[in-house]
Design a protein around this motif. Structure first.
Motif, PDB file in Angstrom:
ATOM      1  N   THR A 130       0.751  -1.095  -0.027  1.00  0.00           N
ATOM      2  CA  THR A 130       0.017   0.073   0.062  1.00  0.00           C
ATOM      3  C   THR A 130       0.753   1.225  -0.037  1.00  0.00           C
ATOM      4  N   HIS A 131       0.345   2.285  -0.544  1.00  0.00           N
ATOM      5  CA  HIS A 131       0.913   3.666  -0.561  1.00  0.00           C
ATOM      6  C   HIS A 131       0.311   4.530   0.701  1.00  0.00           C
ATOM      7  N   VAL A 132      -0.608   3.981   1.148  1.00  0.00           N
ATOM      8  CA  VAL A 132      -1.519   4.894   2.079  1.00  0.00           C
ATOM      9  C   VAL A 132      -1.111   5.030   3.365  1.00  0.00           C
ATOM     10  N   VAL A 133      -0.829   6.059   4.116  1.00  0.00           N
ATOM     11  CA  VAL A 133      -0.413   6.327   5.529  1.00  0.00           C
ATOM     12  C   VAL A 133      -1.843   7.229   5.972  1.00  0.00           C
ATOM     13  N   ALA A 134      -1.738   7.024   7.391  1.00  0.00           N
ATOM     14  CA  ALA A 134      -2.777   7.657   8.074  1.00  0.00           C
ATOM     15  C   ALA A 134      -2.640   9.266   7.840  1.00  0.00           C
ATOM     16  N   GLY A 135      -3.690   9.847   7.625  1.00  0.00           N
ATOM     17  CA  GLY A 135      -3.876  11.278   7.020  1.00  0.00           C
ATOM     18  C   GLY A 135      -3.842  11.533   5.517  1.00  0.00           C
ATOM     19  N   TYR A 136      -3.491  10.136   4.876  1.00  0.00           N
ATOM     20  CA  TYR A 136      -3.540  10.160   3.438  1.00  0.00           C
ATOM     21  C   TYR A 136      -5.114  10.693   2.938  1.00  0.00           C
TER      22      TYR A 136
END
Ligand code: ADP
Length: 451
Positions: A369-375
């Motif tokens: 995944t490329h997602v992080v919290a705040g994305y």
């Protein structure tokens, strides 16, 4: 040889490719649209260049903008990822014409496999089993069309030679519907793909989707990396994939796998590719070849221990394959759940800010995944935000790890299809293995009826 790779894609696959490049000591140039500005994965790139507005046509599909970015950054190779320009023959050609390496097959191969009539012809020559039907494109003559359908036996399917994404197909159940179906499909094909050519096949009623991953270098060496089952689909979109395809005779699989490699030799194929088959009553029927890296490649990586993107980069650099078929051993079982930012019941995309992002982990659990919290999930692109992949010694263990992983994956801020995946992992038909391509839609409609 090259030292600097431009990655012409976004999201999880851009990060996946970036990691493989760095592991080989290659520098990366990441291009991005204004819709992806600020994405965390851009910060890991050696260079990041904005190539245009959020609309894909003005950025990730804009060949000139990408080639300009390659020139400006000094990149010597272009990796197209999947989707966008990955199966665009003209792009492959333009990259080569600019003196850069296209990380994928040459334009001639992409063009040939993109024309399904030509692809099927090549497969027949190589001895790859195909869906029964007349060779070549469907003629205009009504009697010849009717004769072809009668010979195959109803139901038949009319398909566009230039079709893709599950569009440009029509099932015909009886002779009285045939000519009308042909003319409507021809018109659709002309409009949607700019190519009115059609072909006809036997319509298989309850097939599974089984595919074979291949890897070929530029020195005439090729291997196949086992099978995948991608039968769980909704509207021709894969939802959950696994490797190997359960319950298939290894000898029959090995025979087809070798034929796929033979076909690659025949067409001069270089790079990674996937042969897609319908599998029904113990028989394989080729439907199409994807001339690129696929979303579901990780399940093959987990079962073979081979880094497919690393291999893809190595063969593009001209290295001979260090692997021989006898070295390819598949171990255990792997599953992949595609996690989308969408409503779990209506499937409507739900872009927005991710406020909580707790990922699962542990032995045999991988999350791409490329997602992080705040994305902030942008509204302009595919809604896939993560792939959860589990590996186990057996299918049961891979499923148990997946159930735990899905239970521990918490997302807030946007809706996801995590609840759908959790339910699929409890479905007795899925857990028994070997469901057909209509299973998920049948299951969804019975669930809806039960509500
Ligand atoms: P596309 O490139 O549009 O994905 P494919 O040839 O791969 O086209 O076919 C897409 C889907 O259509 C298959 O996954 C399968 O569900 C269905 N399909 C295609 N050909 C047949 C066939 N001969 N019999 C039954 N279903 C088929």
């Amino acid at each position: 040889m090259f030292e600097r790779v431009l990655i012409a894609n976004r999201g999880e696959i851009a990060l996946r490719i970036q990691r493989a490049c760095h592991q080989l000591g290659l520098k990366t140039v990441m291009v991005y649209s204004q819709g992806d500005a600020g994405a965390a994965y851009l910060a890991h790139a050696d260079q990041a260049l904005c190539i245009g507005p959020a609309a894909p046509g003005q950025s990730y599909l804009d060949r000139n903008a990408i080639l300009y970015a390659a020139q400006a950054s000094g990149a010597q190779a272009v990796h197209p990822g999947y989707g966008f320009l990955s199966e665009n023959a003209a792009f492959s050609q333009a990259v080569s014409d600019a003196g850069l390496a296209f990380i994928g097959p040459n334009a001639a191969c992409i063009r040939r496999m993109g024309d399904k009539v030509a692809a099927k012809q090549a497969m027949r020559e190589a001895g790859v089993p195909c869906v029964p039907g007349p060779q070549g494109a469907l003629p205009e003559d009504r009697e010849l069309i009717e004769g072809a359908a009668a010979e195959i036996g109803y139901p038949v399917i009319i398909k566009a030679a230039g079709g893709g994404g599950g569009r440009g197909m029509r099932v015909v159940h009886s002779a009285d519907e045939l000519l009308q179906a042909v003319s409507v499909t021809r018109e659709e094909a002309r409009r949607a793909f700019g190519n009115p050519e059609l072909y006809m096949e036997k319509f298989l009623g309850h097939p599974r989707h089984v595919e074979i991953q291949v890897l070929c270098d530029s020195h005439g060496n090729g291997v196949w990396l086992g099978s995948r089952d991608c039968s769980l689909q909704r509207r021709h979109q894969k939802v959950l994939e696994e490797a190997p395809a359960p319950g298939i005779d290894p000898a029959a699989l090995a025979k087809v796998g070798q034929r796929c490699v033979d076909a690659c030799h025949l067409i001069g194929y270089q790079g990674v590719g996937t042969f897609e088959f319908l599998y029904e009553d113990g028989e394989f029927y080729f439907i199409e070849m994807n001339t690129r890296l696929q979303v579901e490649h990780p399940v093959t990586e987990m079962t073979t221990g081979i880094d497919i993107v690393e291999q893809q980069l190595r063969v593009a650099m001209g290295e001979p394959l260090a692997l021989r078929q006898a070295d390819i051993l598949t171990q255990g079982h792997a599953l992949e759940c595609r996690i989308n930012a969408e409503h779990p019941a209506t499937f409507i995309p739900t872009p927005g800010s991710v406020t909580r992002w707790d990922l699962p982990g542990g032995l045999g659990v991988r999350v791409d995944t490329h997602v992080v919290a705040g994305y902030k999930v942008p509204p302009y692109y595919d809604s896939m935000i993560a792939k959860v992949i589990t590996h186990g010694a057996t299918r049961e263990q891979a499923m148990a790890r997946m159930r735990t992983a899905l239970a521990q994956f918490h997302v807030e801020g946007v809706s996801t299809n995590l609840p759908l995946h959790r339910q699929i992992l409890q479905d007795p038909a899925f857990t028994a293995g070997a469901v057909d391509i209509h299973h998920l839609e049948r299951w969804l409609s019975s669930r809806q009826a039960g509500n």
